[in-house]
Write a protein that holds these residues in place. Structure first.
Motif, PDB file in Angstrom:
ATOM      1  N   ARG A 235       1.037  -1.336   0.123  1.00 63.55           N
ATOM      2  CA  ARG A 235       0.096  -0.109  -0.016  1.00 63.55           C
ATOM      3  C   ARG A 235       0.901   1.333  -0.048  1.00 63.55           C
ATOM      4  N   ILE A 236       0.596   2.061  -0.994  1.00 57.72           N
ATOM      5  CA  ILE A 236       1.391   3.074  -1.226  1.00 57.72           C
ATOM      6  C   ILE A 236       1.131   4.234   0.037  1.00 57.72           C
ATOM      7  N   ASN A 237       2.095   4.924   0.349  1.00 61.25           N
ATOM      8  CA  ASN A 237       1.845   5.807   1.547  1.00 61.25           C
ATOM      9  C   ASN A 237       2.405   7.195   1.391  1.00 61.25           C
ATOM     10  N   ARG A 238       2.555   7.614   0.124  1.00 58.24           N
ATOM     11  CA  ARG A 238       3.107   9.075  -0.198  1.00 58.24           C
ATOM     12  C   ARG A 238       2.966   9.188  -1.774  1.00 58.24           C
ATOM     13  N   LEU A 239       2.838  10.595  -1.896  1.00 61.22           N
ATOM     14  CA  LEU A 239       2.569  10.795  -3.491  1.00 61.22           C
ATOM     15  C   LEU A 239       4.022  10.371  -4.280  1.00 61.22           C
ATOM     16  N   GLY A 240       3.929   9.845  -5.377  1.00 56.78           N
ATOM     17  CA  GLY A 240       5.362   9.611  -6.075  1.00 56.78           C
ATOM     18  C   GLY A 240       4.867   9.447  -7.730  1.00 56.78           C
ATOM     19  N   LYS A 241       6.040  10.224  -8.265  1.00 57.71           N
ATOM     20  CA  LYS A 241       6.146  10.117  -9.872  1.00 57.71           C
ATOM     21  C   LYS A 241       7.519   9.905 -10.250  1.00 57.71           C
ATOM     22  N   ASN A 242       7.932   9.128 -11.222  1.00 58.08           N
ATOM     23  CA  ASN A 242       9.214   8.885 -11.710  1.00 58.08           C
ATOM     24  C   ASN A 242      10.206   8.403 -10.571  1.00 58.08           C
ATOM     25  N   ILE A 243       9.771   7.589  -9.839  1.00 56.41           N
ATOM     26  CA  ILE A 243      10.580   7.043  -8.551  1.00 56.41           C
ATOM     27  C   ILE A 243      11.732   6.441  -8.958  1.00 56.41           C
ATOM     28  N   GLU A 244      12.869   6.695  -8.432  1.00 55.42           N
ATOM     29  CA  GLU A 244      13.896   6.105  -8.596  1.00 55.42           C
ATOM     30  C   GLU A 244      13.934   4.463  -7.895  1.00 55.42           C
ATOM     31  N   GLU A 245      14.307   3.594  -8.340  1.00 52.13           N
ATOM     32  CA  GLU A 245      14.231   2.339  -7.546  1.00 52.13           C
ATOM     33  C   GLU A 245      14.923   2.152  -6.229  1.00 52.13           C
ATOM     34  N   GLN A 246      16.117   3.080  -6.057  1.00 53.74           N
ATOM     35  CA  GLN A 246      16.921   3.262  -4.805  1.00 53.74           C
ATOM     36  C   GLN A 246      16.059   3.814  -3.664  1.00 53.74           C
ATOM     37  N   PHE A 247      14.902   4.458  -3.957  1.00 56.49           N
ATOM     38  CA  PHE A 247      14.224   5.376  -3.231  1.00 56.49           C
ATOM     39  C   PHE A 247      12.657   4.591  -3.182  1.00 56.49           C
ATOM     40  N   ALA A 248      12.410   3.664  -3.985  1.00 56.98           N
ATOM     41  CA  ALA A 248      11.118   3.250  -3.845  1.00 56.98           C
ATOM     42  C   ALA A 248      10.450   2.512  -2.490  1.00 56.98           C
ATOM     43  N   HIS A 249      11.653   2.149  -1.502  1.00 60.51           N
ATOM     44  CA  HIS A 249      10.988   1.533  -0.162  1.00 60.51           C
ATOM     45  C   HIS A 249      10.520   2.650   0.631  1.00 60.51           C
ATOM     46  N   ARG A 250      10.850   3.936   0.249  1.00 59.90           N
ATOM     47  CA  ARG A 250      10.129   5.207   1.199  1.00 59.90           C
ATOM     48  C   ARG A 250       8.590   5.225   0.726  1.00 59.90           C
ATOM     49  N   TYR A 251       8.270   4.591  -0.274  1.00 60.63           N
ATOM     50  CA  TYR A 251       6.983   4.994  -0.669  1.00 60.63           C
ATOM     51  C   TYR A 251       5.723   3.844  -0.104  1.00 60.63           C
ATOM     52  N   TYR A 252       6.180   3.160   0.635  1.00 65.72           N
ATOM     53  CA  TYR A 252       5.314   2.018   1.229  1.00 65.72           C
ATOM     54  C   TYR A 252       5.797   1.556   2.649  1.00 65.72           C
ATOM     55  N   ASP A 253       4.854   1.709   3.601  1.00 64.06           N
ATOM     56  CA  ASP A 253       5.370   0.925   4.660  1.00 64.06           C
ATOM     57  C   ASP A 253       4.604  -0.291   5.522  1.00 64.06           C
ATOM     58  N   GLU A 254       3.809  -0.555   4.430  1.00 61.61           N
ATOM     59  CA  GLU A 254       2.593  -1.583   5.011  1.00 61.61           C
ATOM     60  C   GLU A 254       2.633  -2.849   3.764  1.00 61.61           C
TER      61      GLU A 254
END
Length: 203
Positions: free
Chosen positions: A60-79
């Motif tokens: 489940r996505i927890n923040r707004l995101g577009k053109n996310i780099e793979e190395q930062f993708a873990h920041r966009y979900y916590d569940e």
């Protein structure tokens, strides 16, 4: 919110359906009306004859995101949770043969079972996570996220090129081999490691 689903993300599942192994994620969408929550029963529709279970890890996505780099993708979900992508298999084959979209066979009402969610830190390694589906207490599907062709973070990076990710969006990450039909009276239970995530009936 929207539901993004990844197809053919396990090589053994692609082969069991005689599909080519993809070079990049295969993506399709379901509407929010597809969600089936709270262990509610799945009522078999009357517009097809073969409805197959496909168990999947869901994020489940927890923040707004577009053109996310793979190395930062873990920041966009916590569940994470567990879901089933129900598929009207005979209808899907008819649509594919005609070169038509899959939505009628994949995105119909109540076709996206969703479990409870837990914090991702509950598990040591999301890239080595066991999950399975039992039908009438018999293991039907068994998978490990290490066998994904595209990891969770890579999926997020890829789909965010095409779709703005918003808070509450769900990503169904693909199913392992062992998909099969359900029938009235079946009881489906889904597990991540040894934790029960859903338990519902087919009616």
């Amino acid at each position: 919110m929207k539901i993004l689903c990844i197809g053919r993300n396990y090589a053994d599942h692609a082969r069991e359906l005689s599909n080519p192994v993809p070079a990049e994620p295969v993506v399709f969408l379901k509407p929010d009306s597809a969600l089936l929550r709270n262990n509610d029963p799945f009522f078999i529709p009357d517009f097809a004859k073969a409805f197959h279970h496909e168990v999947e890890i869901v994020v489940r996505i927890n923040r707004l995101g577009k053109n996310i780099e793979e190395q930062f993708a873990h920041r966009y979900y916590d569940e994470i949770g567990l879901g089933i992508d129900f598929t009207a298999r005979d209808l899907q084959e008819k649509l594919r043969q005609k070169g038509l979209p899959w939505e009628k066979s994949k995105a119909f009402d109540n076709s996206a079972v969703i479990s409870k969610f837990v914090h991702k830190d509950r598990y040591v390694d999301l890239n080595n996570l066991n999950f399975h589906l039992e039908v009438n207490d018999e293991v039907r599907q068994k998978g490990n996220t290490s066998d994904m062709l595209f990891s969770i973070d890579r999926i997020i990076a890829n789909v965010s090129k095409y779709f703005m990710l918003k808070i509450g969006d769900l990503i169904y990450t693909g199913t392992p081999a062992g998909v099969g039909p359900v029938k009235t009276g079946d009881r489906l239970k889904g597990f991540i490691e040894d934790d029960l995530f859903f338990d519902f009936m087919v009616k």
